[in-house]
Motif scaffolding. Structure first.
Motif, mmCIF file in Angstrom:
data_model
loop_
_atom_site.group_PDB
_atom_site.id
_atom_site.type_symbol
_atom_site.label_atom_id
_atom_site.label_comp_id
_atom_site.label_asym_id
_atom_site.label_seq_id
_atom_site.Cartn_x
_atom_site.Cartn_y
_atom_site.Cartn_z
ATOM 1 N N VAL A 118 -14.983 15.488 -10.499
ATOM 2 C CA VAL A 118 -16.161 16.071 -9.853
ATOM 3 C C VAL A 118 -16.446 15.313 -8.561
ATOM 4 O O VAL A 118 -16.509 14.080 -8.561
ATOM 5 N N GLN A 119 -16.606 16.051 -7.469
ATOM 6 C CA GLN A 119 -16.992 15.467 -6.185
ATOM 7 C C GLN A 119 -18.224 16.202 -5.688
ATOM 8 O O GLN A 119 -18.367 17.412 -5.889
ATOM 9 N N VAL A 120 -19.138 15.484 -5.018
ATOM 10 C CA VAL A 120 -20.389 16.113 -4.613
ATOM 11 C C VAL A 120 -20.880 15.561 -3.285
ATOM 12 O O VAL A 120 -20.651 14.399 -2.957
ATOM 13 N N SER A 121 -21.521 16.437 -2.512
ATOM 14 C CA SER A 121 -22.295 16.028 -1.335
ATOM 15 C C SER A 121 -23.612 16.779 -1.415
ATOM 16 O O SER A 121 -23.642 17.979 -1.701
ATOM 17 N N THR A 122 -24.743 16.087 -1.187
ATOM 18 C CA THR A 122 -26.064 16.663 -1.384
ATOM 19 C C THR A 122 -26.758 16.899 -0.054
ATOM 20 O O THR A 122 -26.752 16.026 0.826
ATOM 21 N N SER A 123 -27.337 18.101 0.086
ATOM 22 C CA SER A 123 -28.091 18.453 1.286
ATOM 23 C C SER A 123 -29.343 19.213 0.875
ATOM 24 O O SER A 123 -29.256 20.237 0.201
ATOM 25 N N GLU A 124 -30.522 18.686 1.257
ATOM 26 C CA GLU A 124 -31.810 19.310 0.963
ATOM 27 C C GLU A 124 -31.980 19.597 -0.528
ATOM 28 O O GLU A 124 -32.475 20.646 -0.935
ATOM 29 N N GLY A 125 -31.572 18.643 -1.350
ATOM 30 C CA GLY A 125 -31.746 18.758 -2.791
ATOM 31 C C GLY A 125 -30.735 19.638 -3.491
ATOM 32 O O GLY A 125 -30.807 19.817 -4.705
ATOM 33 N N ILE A 126 -29.781 20.208 -2.730
ATOM 34 C CA ILE A 126 -28.745 21.061 -3.320
ATOM 35 C C ILE A 126 -27.430 20.286 -3.348
ATOM 36 O O ILE A 126 -26.992 19.745 -2.333
ATOM 37 N N ALA A 127 -26.823 20.242 -4.517
ATOM 38 C CA ALA A 127 -25.557 19.523 -4.686
ATOM 39 C C ALA A 127 -24.396 20.478 -4.441
ATOM 40 O O ALA A 127 -24.167 21.405 -5.217
ATOM 41 N N GLN A 128 -23.682 20.277 -3.324
ATOM 42 C CA GLN A 128 -22.471 21.044 -3.057
ATOM 43 C C GLN A 128 -21.345 20.369 -3.841
ATOM 44 O O GLN A 128 -20.858 19.316 -3.456
ATOM 45 N N THR A 129 -20.965 20.979 -4.928
ATOM 46 C CA THR A 129 -20.103 20.321 -5.914
ATOM 47 C C THR A 129 -18.725 20.967 -5.960
ATOM 48 O O THR A 129 -18.613 22.192 -6.023
ATOM 49 N N VAL A 130 -17.697 20.123 -5.931
ATOM 50 C CA VAL A 130 -16.319 20.573 -6.070
ATOM 51 C C VAL A 130 -15.769 20.007 -7.374
ATOM 52 O O VAL A 130 -15.787 18.796 -7.586
ATOM 53 N N VAL A 131 -15.302 20.898 -8.235
ATOM 54 C CA VAL A 131 -14.821 20.509 -9.563
ATOM 55 C C VAL A 131 -13.348 20.852 -9.680
ATOM 56 O O VAL A 131 -12.926 21.958 -9.313
ATOM 57 N N LEU A 132 -12.550 19.907 -10.178
ATOM 58 C CA LEU A 132 -11.142 20.161 -10.466
ATOM 59 C C LEU A 132 -11.004 20.503 -11.950
ATOM 60 O O LEU A 132 -11.542 19.788 -12.808
ATOM 61 N N VAL A 133 -10.307 21.592 -12.227
ATOM 62 C CA VAL A 133 -10.169 22.089 -13.594
ATOM 63 C C VAL A 133 -8.689 22.172 -13.955
ATOM 64 O O VAL A 133 -7.895 22.748 -13.202
ATOM 65 N N HIS A 134 -8.336 21.617 -15.089
ATOM 66 C CA HIS A 134 -6.963 21.716 -15.589
ATOM 67 C C HIS A 134 -6.948 22.555 -16.865
ATOM 68 O O HIS A 134 -7.886 22.528 -17.660
ATOM 69 N N SER A 135 -5.864 23.291 -17.031
ATOM 70 C CA SER A 135 -5.712 24.137 -18.217
ATOM 71 C C SER A 135 -4.257 24.164 -18.636
ATOM 72 O O SER A 135 -3.362 24.338 -17.797
ATOM 73 N N ASP A 136 -4.031 23.999 -19.930
ATOM 74 C CA ASP A 136 -2.667 24.083 -20.460
ATOM 75 C C ASP A 136 -2.123 25.507 -20.385
ATOM 76 O O ASP A 136 -0.920 25.730 -20.528
ATOM 77 N N GLU A 137 -3.017 26.488 -20.158
ATOM 78 C CA GLU A 137 -2.594 27.888 -20.098
ATOM 79 C C GLU A 137 -2.144 28.309 -18.702
ATOM 80 O O GLU A 137 -1.648 29.429 -18.539
ATOM 81 N N LEU A 138 -2.323 27.435 -17.713
ATOM 82 C CA LEU A 138 -1.822 27.733 -16.369
ATOM 83 C C LEU A 138 -0.326 27.447 -16.315
ATOM 84 O O LEU A 138 0.105 26.309 -16.510
ATOM 85 N N SER A 139 0.464 28.469 -16.067
ATOM 86 C CA SER A 139 1.910 28.309 -15.997
ATOM 87 C C SER A 139 2.436 28.995 -14.745
ATOM 88 O O SER A 139 1.964 30.082 -14.382
ATOM 89 N N ASP A 140 3.397 28.393 -14.088
ATOM 90 C CA ASP A 140 3.945 28.924 -12.842
ATOM 91 C C ASP A 140 4.416 30.360 -13.018
ATOM 92 O O ASP A 140 5.272 30.647 -13.862
ATOM 93 N N GLY A 141 3.844 31.263 -12.213
ATOM 94 C CA GLY A 141 4.268 32.652 -12.244
ATOM 95 C C GLY A 141 3.747 33.464 -13.408
ATOM 96 O O GLY A 141 4.126 34.626 -13.564
ATOM 97 N N GLY A 142 2.864 32.888 -14.231
ATOM 98 C CA GLY A 142 2.331 33.604 -15.372
ATOM 99 C C GLY A 142 1.439 34.769 -14.976
ATOM 100 O O GLY A 142 1.017 34.896 -13.825
ATOM 101 N N HIS A 143 1.181 35.653 -15.945
ATOM 102 C CA HIS A 143 0.347 36.848 -15.730
ATOM 103 C C HIS A 143 0.864 37.663 -14.544
ATOM 104 O O HIS A 143 0.126 37.966 -13.605
#
Length: 243
Positions: free
Chosen positions: A180-205
């Motif tokens: 989780v990474q964040v920068s705050t401006s005027e009380g609002i947290a601009q948040t960037v989240v990295l998500v990993h999943s075992d179901e993500l596979s190259d070329g899937g779906h």
């Protein structure tokens, strides 16, 4: 008041209380989830470049090709490279390239993956430092999701929190927060989240699981109690009206 009237009154109260309880739980549940403003699938990228200007003699791969570590990608002829090789300033072979005495360098894949962002053709002149392509490392897919949160909701994000990823074909897969990474401006947290999943596979779906594919990432915030959503909602309302 007759017993029949009393039973109707009690039944009505029970029904009203039940509806209020269900709506309270639904509201709290919604308050503990937040959908991303934007999100996309990403991958570990390895640039294929050269520190010498020269002419592309061969382009051995196309956009989307699968390559193994060490596979040749481009062959470039460079006179300046030939001079440095003769002076012993350049190793003749590494994991990323192989050089011959006539100044020809063969750029190779440092990792196994998929070729992306090809920027040159056979016969083209490349400048020193130019990136000719990138290789998306196999098995490295993850999701980058951006959220606009209040400071309170930012504090409810936990590492390992559950995330539901909605693909363009309306299929859902499960993921977890790893960063989780964040920068705050005027009380609002601009948040960037990295998500990993075992179901993500190259070329899937049918190829949807690839770098750049847009998704919706619904993040599960920490649940602070059954009435937390209600109290937070009232607090936010009073703050907006200046109470």
């Amino acid at each position: 008041m007759t017993w029949r009237s009393r039973l109707r009154l009690i039944s009505g109260l029970v029904v009203v209380l039940g509806i209020v309880a269900v709506l309270t739980l639904v509201f709290t549940q919604r308050q503990s989830q937040v959908a991303s403003d934007s999100a996309s699938i990403e991958a570990e990228r390895f640039p294929i470049g050269i520190d010498y200007g020269g002419t592309v003699v061969e382009r051995l791969v196309d956009e989307g090709d699968l390559v193994a570590q060490g596979d040749p990608l481009f062959v470039v002829l460079s006179t300046s490279l030939q001079a440095d090789l003769a002076d012993g300033l350049l190793k003749p072979e590494t994991i990323a390239y192989a050089v011959t005495a006539d100044g020809t360098i063969t750029l190779t894949a440092a990792v196994a993956g998929t070729v992306r962002d090809v920027t040159t053709e056979r016969g083209s002149f490349v400048q020193a430092g130019q990136v000719l392509a990138t290789v998306d490392r196999a098995g490295s897919l993850f999701v980058t999701a951006e959220y606009e949160l209040t400071s309170r909701d930012y504090g409810r994000i936990e590492n390992g929190a559950e995330v539901t990823l909605l693909l363009p074909d309306d299929q859902r897969i499960a993921g977890t927060v790893t960063s989780v990474q964040v920068s705050t401006s005027e009380g609002i947290a601009q948040t960037v989240v990295l998500v990993h999943s075992d179901e993500l596979s190259d070329g899937g779906h049918n190829g949807l699981m690839a770098r750049g594919t847009p998704v919706t990432a619904t993040l599960q915030l920490r649940n602070d109690g059954v009435l937390a959503g209600v109290s937070d909602g009232l607090f936010d309302f009073f703050r907006k009206i200046g109470v």
